[in-house]
Design a protein around this motif. Structure first.
Motif, mmCIF file in Angstrom:
data_model
loop_
_atom_site.group_PDB
_atom_site.id
_atom_site.type_symbol
_atom_site.label_atom_id
_atom_site.label_comp_id
_atom_site.label_asym_id
_atom_site.label_seq_id
_atom_site.Cartn_x
_atom_site.Cartn_y
_atom_site.Cartn_z
ATOM 1 N N PHE A 130 0.844 -1.189 0.000
ATOM 2 C CA PHE A 130 0.000 0.000 0.000
ATOM 3 C C PHE A 130 0.884 1.246 0.000
ATOM 4 C CE2 PHE A 130 -3.228 -2.630 2.580
ATOM 5 C CZ PHE A 130 -3.937 -2.980 1.446
ATOM 6 N N PRO A 131 0.401 2.317 -0.636
ATOM 7 C CA PRO A 131 1.179 3.557 -0.575
ATOM 8 C C PRO A 131 1.186 4.115 0.854
ATOM 9 C CG PRO A 131 -0.938 3.928 -1.657
ATOM 10 C CD PRO A 131 -0.827 2.453 -1.416
ATOM 11 N N GLU A 132 2.246 4.795 1.194
ATOM 12 C CA GLU A 132 2.342 5.399 2.519
ATOM 13 C C GLU A 132 1.215 6.419 2.686
ATOM 14 O OE1 GLU A 132 5.576 7.851 5.187
ATOM 15 O OE2 GLU A 132 6.267 6.666 3.493
ATOM 16 N N ASN A 133 0.520 6.328 3.800
ATOM 17 C CA ASN A 133 -0.617 7.213 4.100
ATOM 18 C C ASN A 133 -1.724 7.100 3.054
ATOM 19 O OD1 ASN A 133 0.672 8.295 6.444
ATOM 20 N ND2 ASN A 133 1.929 9.544 5.075
ATOM 21 N N GLY A 134 -1.874 5.907 2.450
ATOM 22 C CA GLY A 134 -2.884 5.709 1.420
ATOM 23 C C GLY A 134 -4.288 5.657 1.984
ATOM 24 N N LYS A 135 -5.233 6.055 1.157
ATOM 25 C CA LYS A 135 -6.651 5.991 1.485
ATOM 26 C C LYS A 135 -7.389 5.477 0.260
ATOM 27 C CE LYS A 135 -8.338 9.234 4.353
ATOM 28 N NZ LYS A 135 -8.870 10.560 4.726
ATOM 29 N N VAL A 136 -8.503 4.804 0.488
ATOM 30 C CA VAL A 136 -9.353 4.368 -0.614
ATOM 31 C C VAL A 136 -10.804 4.666 -0.264
ATOM 32 C CG1 VAL A 136 -7.777 2.570 -1.459
ATOM 33 C CG2 VAL A 136 -9.500 1.992 0.257
ATOM 34 N N SER A 137 -11.632 4.739 -1.283
ATOM 35 C CA SER A 137 -13.055 5.025 -1.085
ATOM 36 C C SER A 137 -13.835 3.730 -0.899
ATOM 37 C CB SER A 137 -13.609 5.781 -2.291
ATOM 38 O OG SER A 137 -13.636 4.922 -3.426
ATOM 39 N N MET A 138 -15.065 3.876 -0.444
ATOM 40 C CA MET A 138 -15.960 2.719 -0.316
ATOM 41 C C MET A 138 -16.202 2.105 -1.695
ATOM 42 S SD MET A 138 -16.413 2.614 2.875
ATOM 43 C CE MET A 138 -16.018 3.780 4.164
ATOM 44 N N ARG A 139 -16.294 2.935 -2.707
ATOM 45 C CA ARG A 139 -16.476 2.448 -4.078
ATOM 46 C C ARG A 139 -15.286 1.585 -4.485
ATOM 47 N NH1 ARG A 139 -16.809 6.922 -5.825
ATOM 48 N NH2 ARG A 139 -19.069 7.136 -6.055
ATOM 49 N N TRP A 140 -14.080 2.078 -4.192
ATOM 50 C CA TRP A 140 -12.869 1.324 -4.511
ATOM 51 C C TRP A 140 -12.900 -0.024 -3.806
ATOM 52 C CZ3 TRP A 140 -8.977 -1.224 -2.185
ATOM 53 C CH2 TRP A 140 -7.840 -1.510 -2.937
ATOM 54 N N MET A 141 -13.296 -0.023 -2.531
ATOM 55 C CA MET A 141 -13.338 -1.279 -1.785
ATOM 56 C C MET A 141 -14.290 -2.285 -2.444
ATOM 57 S SD MET A 141 -14.596 -2.178 2.087
ATOM 58 C CE MET A 141 -16.326 -2.020 1.676
ATOM 59 N N LEU A 142 -15.473 -1.821 -2.841
ATOM 60 C CA LEU A 142 -16.424 -2.737 -3.484
ATOM 61 C C LEU A 142 -15.874 -3.273 -4.802
ATOM 62 C CD1 LEU A 142 -19.777 -0.913 -2.725
ATOM 63 C CD2 LEU A 142 -18.990 -3.101 -1.770
ATOM 64 N N LEU A 143 -15.248 -2.411 -5.580
ATOM 65 C CA LEU A 143 -14.640 -2.883 -6.828
ATOM 66 C C LEU A 143 -13.500 -3.857 -6.553
ATOM 67 C CD1 LEU A 143 -14.739 0.450 -8.828
ATOM 68 C CD2 LEU A 143 -15.978 -1.665 -9.380
ATOM 69 N N HIS A 144 -12.753 -3.597 -5.498
ATOM 70 C CA HIS A 144 -11.675 -4.523 -5.125
ATOM 71 C C HIS A 144 -12.252 -5.871 -4.692
ATOM 72 C CE1 HIS A 144 -7.806 -5.967 -3.891
ATOM 73 N NE2 HIS A 144 -8.300 -6.254 -2.691
ATOM 74 N N LEU A 145 -13.364 -5.861 -3.969
ATOM 75 C CA LEU A 145 -13.992 -7.134 -3.588
ATOM 76 C C LEU A 145 -14.418 -7.916 -4.828
ATOM 77 C CD1 LEU A 145 -16.162 -6.183 -0.463
ATOM 78 C CD2 LEU A 145 -14.009 -7.487 -0.504
ATOM 79 N N VAL A 146 -14.976 -7.234 -5.820
ATOM 80 C CA VAL A 146 -15.339 -7.917 -7.071
ATOM 81 C C VAL A 146 -14.093 -8.540 -7.680
ATOM 82 C CG1 VAL A 146 -16.157 -7.615 -9.451
ATOM 83 C CG2 VAL A 146 -17.352 -6.474 -7.569
ATOM 84 N N GLU A 147 -13.025 -7.756 -7.780
ATOM 85 C CA GLU A 147 -11.783 -8.235 -8.388
ATOM 86 C C GLU A 147 -11.209 -9.431 -7.621
ATOM 87 O OE1 GLU A 147 -7.563 -6.203 -9.587
ATOM 88 O OE2 GLU A 147 -8.342 -5.783 -7.584
#
Length: 170
Positions: A130-147
Motif C-alpha cells: 500500500f502507498p504510505e498514508n494511502g486511502k481508498v473510497s468505499m467504491r474502490w473497496m467494493l470494486l476490489h472485492l469484485v476483483e
C-alpha cells in the motif's frame, strides 16, 4: 453473470453489491455436493483447495470491511501463520465457513447501505503493497472485492473441474 434483483436497488451501491454477490455465488457453487474431504483436497498443481479458497475470501472480505469500519479485525489479528488462512483448521467446516461468510455478507451490505457516500474513504494500514498514508473510497473497496473474489472464483472453478469434471461456467 450478475443477476438483477428486485431486492437490491439499481443505483450504484446496489449495482456494485450485485456484482460482489455474483462472485460470491460463483465460489459457493463450486462447493455444492462435495464432502469435506473433497473440498479440502488439492487436485491440481496449486496448493489451493476449495475449502481454503472459501476461508480466504470470507476472511478477506471481513478484513476489508473492518478496515472500512476502522475497527480491529477479530479474525486476522490472532493468526500466527499466513497459510492457515487457506485451510480449514480444527472444527472448521465448509458449512460453518459458508455461514460465517453469510454473516460477513450481511454486515458488508448493511455497512455500505449506511455510509453517507461511496466517496467516503478510509486509511490503508501500513504495508509494503500500500502507498504510505494511502486511502481508498468505499467504491474502490467494493470494486476490489469484485476483483479479488472473481480471481479466486476462477481458481475455484479450475479446482472443481480438476476434482470431478464439473464446470461452473458450462
Amino acid at each position: 453473470m450478475a443477476q438483477i434483483s428486485e431486492e437490491v436497488p439499481g443505483d450504484e451501491r446496489g449495482t456494485l453489491l450485485t456484482f460482489v454477490e455474483a462472485q460470491r455465488r460463483a465460489i459457493r457453487e463450486t462447493l455444492e455436493g462435495l464432502t469435506e474431504e473433497q473440498a479440502a483436497s488439492r487436485p491440481s498443481a496449486s496448493e489451493l483447495s476449495l475449502s481454503g479458497v472459501l476461508k480466504h475470501v470470507a476472511e478477506m472480505e471481513l478484513g476489508w470491511l473492518r478496515m472500512a469500519q476502522q475497527r480491529e479485525n477479530e479474525i486476522l489479528g490472532s493468526r500466527e501463520n499466513y497459510a492457515d488462512g487457506f485451510r480449514l483448521l480444527g472444527d472448521e467446516t465448509v458449512a460453518g465457513m459458508l455461514a460465517f461468510w453469510d454473516g460477513v455478507r450481511a454486515e458488508t451490505e448493511a455497512f455500505i447501505a449506511a455510509v453517507p457516500s461511496l466517496d467516503d474513504s478510509f486509511p490503508l494500514p501500513p504495508a509494503p503493497w500500500f502507498p504510505e498514508n494511502g486511502k481508498v473510497s468505499m467504491r474502490w473497496m467494493l470494486l476490489h472485492l469484485v476483483e479479488e473474489i472473481a480471481r479466486h472464483a476462477g481458481h475455484a472453478d479450475i479446482i472443481r473441474e480438476s476434482l470431478d469434471g464439473t464446470k461452473a461456467m458450462g
